[in-house]
Structures are given as structure tokens and as C-alpha cells.
Design a protein around this motif. Structure first.
Motif: not given
Length: 378
Positions: A288-303
Motif C-alpha cells: 500500500x505504501x508502494x502503491x502511493x509512491x511512499x518510501x518504506x522505513x522498516x525493520x532490518x529483518x532478513x526477508x
């Protein structure tokens, strides 16, 4: 004449749940199936929905819902005599087993890794949670032998090899896909969408206000009153920069969709603490963030890091490392053109591949195959 009656059943989810209602039910309706959804009653139901919604009592008490809700669900579902019963909650496994007949199909839609999820819940002591998880696994194995399995996540295939992946990718929102973000990034406002819990990073997101004195955090999704209070305490003197929409109420999809276009978001947040339940999941909010053109800031889990690297659509950080989080925020603020480019790369990935329209084709084709098999006596 072929029986094309389909019943979707949930005692847990909101009747307008995006996956159940907007994706699966409406896709099947548009493909010519006679779809009925049985779900807990809600004031959000207007009577103008494109499919028939039969409601059962909304029970907040888990035990009452498990027993009384399941009994009520069984009575309503049995009366429809459907070709396909498609259910969405593990607590409905026993009644789904009772609904299974030689001439129909029962589908268990697995939204979560429930065994891991049970162990993670904190409303019971750990030894009891572990016992319940083992009981659940046994019950699931016994009762779902003659059922079809629908998997919302890729990695569930490791747990259920015979399952069919109908991934929870987003509906293509043409308005969002066409909306360019050039010059829009504010450099200050961070977005979180979805239900709020501690294991979904609620307190980490509130802590961002102490890490960076410039940012504002906006959360859209259902949040309990105690958790909202805890988030405000976590933010401390900076709580005036924390906005929570959805305290003690379900937030309709339309309201969340509006949030995506309401500001020039610096990033979409998913700074979750490490848990087995989420570390392998491709979160719906990513798409959903990607659809809206918003960069993601997330946890650095391997996957998650693998996903972000593949699509070059954001940044990953240690959710407990304040210095690294601040550096990531500073990078996005100092490089607005790259932040916009991250969002645009994410948007393109959704438009090209990571969308519900592709999953819809798989769902409709699978249903047709299942019904054809019944008609041919398989």
C-alpha cells in the motif's frame, strides 16, 4: 444447473475487511458467483454493498465468540447450501468440518501463521500458550484433511505444502498510481497504517518523536485506548506530534486510502520488534505504501531487507538502534529526490506485478477448477 453459491465466513474480521470483502468476495461476484458473506454486524454496513452480507452478533468476549459465534455461524451457513464455503478464522475449523460434504468444497483461508501467533500472544502465560499452539496444530491437521487451503503469504507454503497461494497484494488504486509525488515530500511527516499493537511497533513508532525533534507521526488504524495512552506516554513531551486516528474503532479502507494522499509523506513505517510471527511476512502495508509512491522505513529483518533491496523502495534499520533510525530519517530528509525515486520504484513494482488483479485471476481460475472437479465427480 451448476451451483455457484459461495459463502465467505468470519467471526473475527470486520465485514468490509479488505482481503475478504474488497478482494475475494467482489472478485468472485464479478466472475459470476452468487456470493454471500457472513460476518459480525457493524454500523459500517450500509445495505448498498454489491454482495449479500448476513450478519451475526458481534461478540467481543473471545470465549463467547468461539462458542456462541461459531454455533450461530454454522446455523446461518448451513441454511445456504453453498457449493463453496470459504472461511477465514481458525476458530471456525470445527464448524467448517461439519459443513464439509461430498458434494461441496470447503476452503480454509490462512491469513496468519497461527501456531507462531498463539505463542506470541501475551494474554496468557507462556507455558499455556505453547500447549495451546500444539493443540491448535493437532486440531488443524485432523480437521482440515479434506479441505482446500488458501495461503495469503508466500512463506506459508513451507508450512502447508499443498496450499494454494492467493497473495494479499493490493487492489490497483489508479488514482494513487497516477499521482506523482514530485516536490511533495515534506521532510517531516511519517505514516503508519493498519491495526496498532506493540508487536506491530506501536511504541517504537511513538519513540520516533524523541529520536527526531522534527518529525510528526500519523497512525491510521484501530488502536485500543490503553495502547493509545501508552503511545502518548512513550512520546512524552513530544506527544503533540503524534496523531492517532482509529482509537477504539475500526477504520474503513476508504478512510485509510484518503490518508495516503493527504500529505507528502517522508516514509511509511513498519518498525516492528523482532518476532517469529512477522519476520518472514511481506506486510500488506508495504504494497500500500508502494502503491502511493511512499518510501518504506522498516525493520532490518532478513526477508524484509531482501524485499526492500529487490525493489529499491526504502530503507531498513535496526528498530532498537536510535542512532541508525535517526541516520535513516536524516538521509530521507537530505535526499528528497532519492526518497521520491524510492516511492516511484515501489509504485512501478505494484503496477507491474505486485497487485490483486493478478491474484484475482488465480483465485477465479482455482474456483473454476474446484467446481469443475466436483461436477466431474473427482
Amino acid at each position: 444447473m451448476q451451483n455457484k453459491k459461495v459463502v465467505h465466513m468470519t467471526t473475527v474480521h470486520h465485514p468490509l475487511d479488505p482481503r475478504i470483502f474488497y478482494k475475494e468476495c467482489l472478485s468472485l461476484k464479478n466472475a459470476g458467483y452468487n456470493v454471500t458473506l457472513i460476518a459480525p454486524t457493524s454500523s459500517d454496513i450500509t445495505g448498498e454493498e454489491k454482495i449479500e452480507i448476513k450478519t451475526i452478533k458481534n461478540r467481543s468476549n473471545r470465549l463467547h465468540r468461539l462458542i456462541c459465534g461459531s454455533i450461530e455461524m454454522y446455523k446461518v451457513a448451513k441454511g445456504i447450501k453453498a457449493a463453496v464455503y470459504h472461511f477465514h478464522d481458525p476458530e471456525l475449523i470445527p464448524i467448517a468440518w461439519m459443513l464439509k460434504k461430498k458434494g461441496n468444497t470447503v476452503i480454509y483461508d490462512i491469513h496468519e501463521d497461527y501456531q507462531t501467533g498463539i505463542v506470541q500472544r501475551d494474554y496468557l502465560i507462556l507455558p499455556i500458550r505453547k500447549i495451546l499452539a500444539k493443540i491448535y496444530k493437532l486440531v488443524e491437521k485432523i480437521f482440515t484433511k479434506k479441505m482446500e487451503l488458501c495461503l495469503a503469504e508466500k512463506y506459508y507454503k513451507d508450512i502447508y505444502p499443498r496450499g494454494v497461494c492467493i497473495l494479499n497484494y493490493p487492489l490497483i488504486n489508479k488514482a494513487l498510481l497516477k499521482k506523482e509525488r514530485k516536490g511533495e515530500t515534506s521532510g517531516k511527516e511519517l505514516l503508519y497504517t493498519g491495526n496498532m499493537t506493540t508487536d506491530r511497533g506501536a511504541l517504537i513508532h511513538a519513540e520516533l518523536l524523541n529520536i527526531d525533534p522534527e518529525v510528526y507521526v500519523y497512525c491510521y488504524g484501530k488502536c485500543s485506548v490503553p495502547l493509545a495512552d501508552e503511545m502518548n506516554r512513550q512520546a512524552g513531551d513530544n506527544k503533540e506530534r503524534l496523531y492517532i486516528s482509529g482509537i477504539n474503532r475500526y477504520l474503513p479502507k476508504k478512510e485509510i486510502d484518503k490518508a495516503y494522499v493527504s500529505k507528502g509523506w517522508l516514509a511509511g513505517l513498519a518498525l516492528f520488534p523482532p518476532t517469529k510471527h512477522y519476520m518472514k511476512k511481506e506486510l500488506t502495508k508495504f504494497f500500500e505504501y508502494m502503491t502511493a509512491g511512499i518510501p518504506i522505513l522498516c525493520s532490518d529483518f532478513p526477508e524484509w531487507e531482501k524485499f526492500i533491496t529487490k525493489y529499491q523502495c526504502g530503507l531498513t534499520v535496526d528498530p532498537y538502534n536510535s542512532k541508525k533510525i535517526k541516520e535513516a530519517l536524516d538521509y530521507l530528509k537530505a535526499h528528497p529526490e532519492e526518497a521520491i525515486a524510492m516511492g516511484e520504484r515501489g509504485r512501478k513494482a505494484v503496477a507491474d506485478n505486485l497487485n490483486w488483479e493478478r491474484e484475482e485471476e488465480k483465485l477465479v481460475s482455482w474456483y473454476a477448477k474446484l467446481l469443475r472437479g466436483k461436477n466431474e465427480g473427482e
